[in-house]
Design an enzyme around this catalytic site. Structure first.
Site, PDB file in Angstrom:
ATOM      1  N   LYS A 102     -29.695  46.227 151.307  1.00  0.00           N
ATOM      2  CA  LYS A 102     -30.238  47.583 151.289  1.00  0.00           C
ATOM      3  C   LYS A 102     -30.666  48.002 152.707  1.00  0.00           C
ATOM      4  O   LYS A 102     -29.824  48.108 153.579  1.00  0.00           O
ATOM      5  CB  LYS A 102     -31.367  47.647 150.259  1.00  0.00           C
ATOM      6  CG  LYS A 102     -31.009  46.985 148.915  1.00  0.00           C
ATOM      7  CD  LYS A 102     -29.874  47.682 148.175  1.00  0.00           C
ATOM      8  CE  LYS A 102     -29.368  46.896 146.980  1.00  0.00           C
ATOM      9  NZ  LYS A 102     -30.352  46.474 146.000  1.00  0.00           N
TER      10      LYS A 102
ATOM     11  N   ARG B 221     -23.754  24.760 155.899  1.00  0.00           N
ATOM     12  CA  ARG B 221     -24.469  25.069 154.648  1.00  0.00           C
ATOM     13  C   ARG B 221     -25.975  24.866 154.843  1.00  0.00           C
ATOM     14  O   ARG B 221     -26.800  25.585 154.294  1.00  0.00           O
ATOM     15  CB  ARG B 221     -23.954  24.224 153.472  1.00  0.00           C
ATOM     16  CG  ARG B 221     -24.833  24.362 152.242  1.00  0.00           C
ATOM     17  CD  ARG B 221     -24.213  23.932 150.913  1.00  0.00           C
ATOM     18  NE  ARG B 221     -23.341  22.793 150.963  1.00  0.00           N
ATOM     19  CZ  ARG B 221     -23.747  21.520 151.143  1.00  0.00           C
ATOM     20  NH1 ARG B 221     -25.027  21.240 151.290  1.00  0.00           N
ATOM     21  NH2 ARG B 221     -22.869  20.541 151.178  1.00  0.00           N
TER      22      ARG B 221
ATOM     23  N   TYR C 219     -36.246  45.399 138.918  1.00  0.00           N
ATOM     24  CA  TYR C 219     -34.829  45.439 139.237  1.00  0.00           C
ATOM     25  C   TYR C 219     -34.073  44.700 138.127  1.00  0.00           C
ATOM     26  O   TYR C 219     -34.319  43.510 137.892  1.00  0.00           O
ATOM     27  CB  TYR C 219     -34.551  44.801 140.604  1.00  0.00           C
ATOM     28  CG  TYR C 219     -33.083  44.828 140.916  1.00  0.00           C
ATOM     29  CD1 TYR C 219     -32.463  46.017 141.285  1.00  0.00           C
ATOM     30  CD2 TYR C 219     -32.299  43.698 140.780  1.00  0.00           C
ATOM     31  CE1 TYR C 219     -31.101  46.072 141.514  1.00  0.00           C
ATOM     32  CE2 TYR C 219     -30.935  43.746 141.015  1.00  0.00           C
ATOM     33  CZ  TYR C 219     -30.340  44.930 141.379  1.00  0.00           C
ATOM     34  OH  TYR C 219     -28.987  44.990 141.596  1.00  0.00           O
TER      35      TYR C 219
ATOM     36  N   ASP D 277     -41.137  41.598 145.575  1.00  0.00           N
ATOM     37  CA  ASP D 277     -39.845  42.197 145.938  1.00  0.00           C
ATOM     38  C   ASP D 277     -40.182  43.502 146.675  1.00  0.00           C
ATOM     39  O   ASP D 277     -40.616  44.478 146.066  1.00  0.00           O
ATOM     40  CB  ASP D 277     -39.018  42.461 144.669  1.00  0.00           C
ATOM     41  CG  ASP D 277     -37.636  43.044 144.977  1.00  0.00           C
ATOM     42  OD1 ASP D 277     -37.436  43.543 146.100  1.00  0.00           O
ATOM     43  OD2 ASP D 277     -36.765  43.010 144.078  1.00  0.00           O
TER      44      ASP D 277
HETATM   45  C1  LIG Z   1     -30.499  45.520 145.081  1.00  0.00           C
HETATM   46  C2  LIG Z   1     -31.799  44.958 144.695  1.00  0.00           C
HETATM   47  C3  LIG Z   1     -31.929  43.605 144.336  1.00  0.00           C
HETATM   48  C4  LIG Z   1     -30.730  42.679 144.246  1.00  0.00           C
HETATM   49  O1  LIG Z   1     -30.089  42.503 145.460  1.00  0.00           O
HETATM   50  P1  LIG Z   1     -28.494  42.230 145.598  1.00  0.00           P
HETATM   51  O2  LIG Z   1     -28.337  42.123 147.064  1.00  0.00           O
HETATM   52  O3  LIG Z   1     -27.807  43.388 144.962  1.00  0.00           O
HETATM   53  O4  LIG Z   1     -28.201  40.968 144.874  1.00  0.00           O
HETATM   54  C5  LIG Z   1     -33.186  43.145 144.012  1.00  0.00           C
HETATM   55  N1  LIG Z   1     -34.265  43.942 144.040  1.00  0.00           N
HETATM   56  C6  LIG Z   1     -34.186  45.253 144.358  1.00  0.00           C
HETATM   57  C7  LIG Z   1     -35.417  46.083 144.378  1.00  0.00           C
HETATM   58  C8  LIG Z   1     -32.954  45.801 144.709  1.00  0.00           C
HETATM   59  O5  LIG Z   1     -32.872  47.091 145.015  1.00  0.00           O
END
Ligand SMILES: *Cc1c(COP(=O)(O)O)cnc(C)c1O
Length: 371
Positions: free
Chosen positions: A195, A47, A99, A170
């Site tokens: 992604k 962890r 998001y 982000d």
């Molecule tokens: C998908 C996404 C998230 C969240 O990520 P998860 O892996 O689905 O929890 C946050 N910000 C953006 C821009 C995203 O495309």
């Protein structure tokens, strides 16, 4: 080293006694102590850290020119962990186009412990005007979801720095290959590794990278290790494997993205296209300044009503009608119906993640769906 090289070599840091050229998967949850109580392998309990997670964190920290990184079990958990690391009562300036899952955390989980405003961050004066004595964090998302707004990272970082406010970005839509917010003055970068980093729609994960190993970094690390929302060794192994081809996948996403955006922009049934690589994009000049290329994400408005829009989204054959993005396969999605009735996303908006199929086939599919 350049990103193409780092992506391939930075994760191979585990020198195994069996001579593996690539890192094996270390499933052990616990690690030997020596006579003095130390941990000669550098790990105690998985962890807290394990070899595959360390390899992933080191690789992405390098790709983002950061000092350290903390990997999480999802992208959303990056938001959770950063918000949990803030002092209760802190104020956050967040984007109006954000998001939705992370916005939902603020609205439904941190609504009693943190203060926040959602601001159009393409307007710097609005950001300045929103700063309060307790503003601790400016959270930006660029390019943003789902309208592909581009915010000026360097300009916002100088506003943040002059007031001692942390700037977090982000950067999921850009990936570390196209944009490096730390080099533009951001303190923290976030990626949903589900992604582009994962790139094959088969791993859920997230990662926060910090410019410095400062007090906020220590808090984030503590939330990660003590909170325990960590990715498994197998997920970390898969991510390291995927990242090796990231730079080349991004070249394909960008090339295909450009062609699809240009095609859509000329189509008589399309009202508008949101893609930072188009000269008509309102922040195209900023995108050119801070991104190496423009990626494979875009959204567009179908001329007509929701019915006309559903016809298009239901008419695709090669595209998968599904959420998420950044994988090798092209995806298309009606965002409004995913985000729910409170969403401000236009009802005739479709978001697409352009994959790595041949661009002629991607365009042919849109052509037949648009009819
Ligand atoms: C998908 C996404 C998230 C969240 O990520 P998860 O892996 O689905 O929890 C946050 N910000 C953006 C821009 C995203 O495309």
């Amino acid at each position: 080293m350049k990103p193409e090289t780092l992506a391939i070599h930075a994760s191979n840091i585990v020198k195994s006694t069996t001579g593996d050229v690539t890192s094996p998967i270390n499933l052990s949850t616990t690690f030997f102590r020596d006579e003095n109580g130390g941990y000669p392998g550098g790990h105690m309990y998985s962890r807290v850290s394990n070899p595959n997670r360390s390899a992933l964190e080191n690789t992405v920290a390098k790709l983002e020119y950061g000092a350290a990184a903390a990997a999480f079990a999802s992208g959303n958990n990056c938001g959770m962990s950063l918000f949990q690391a803030l002092k209760p009562g802190s104020h956050i300036i967040a984007p109006d186009d954000m998001y939705w899952g992370i916005k939902k955390q603020l609205l439904t989980i941190f609504n009693e412990t943190l203060e926040f405003d959602f601001v159009d961050q393409t307007n710097l004066a609005l950001i300045e005007a929103s700063i309060k004595p307790n503003t601790a964090l400016i959270w930006i998302e660029t390019p943003s979801n789902p309208l592909l707004k581009v915010t000026d990272i360097e300009a916002i970082s100088s506003i943040a720095k002059s007031r001692n406010i942390t700037l977090a970005c982000d950067s999921t839509f850009a990936s570390p290959v196209l944009q490096n917010p730390i080099l533009l003055g951001a303190d923290i970068v976030m990626h949903s590794s589900t992604k582009y980093l994962g790139g094959h729609s088969d791993i859920l994960g997230g990662i926060l990278i910090t410019a410095k190993q400062d007090a906020l970094w220590e808090k984030i690390r503590n939330v990660q290790q003590t909170g325990g929302a960590v990715p498994s060794p197998f997920d970390c192994f898969l991510l390291c494997r995927s990242i090796k081809t990231l730079a080349y996948r991004m070249k394909g996403h960008c090339e295909n993205g450009k062609q699809v955006a240009q095609y859509l922009a000329k189509h008589p049934k399309v009202e508008a296209v949101f893609y930072p690589g188009l000269e008509t994009h309102p922040q195209h000049e900023i995108a050119k300044k801070q991104m190496k290329d423009f990626g494979g994400m875009m959204s567009f408005l179908v001329k007509g009503d929701v019915e006309a829009t559903s016809k298009v989204v239901n008419g695709v054959q090669l595209f998968a009608q599904a959420t998420s993005l950044g994988g090798v396969e092209s995806l298309i999605e009606h965002r409004f119906s995913v985000e729910g009735p409170d969403s401000k996303t236009p009802k005739n908006l479709l978001r697409i993640s352009v994959g790595l199929e041949h661009p002629d086939d991607i365009i042919a599919d849109l052509e037949q769906a648009l009819g």
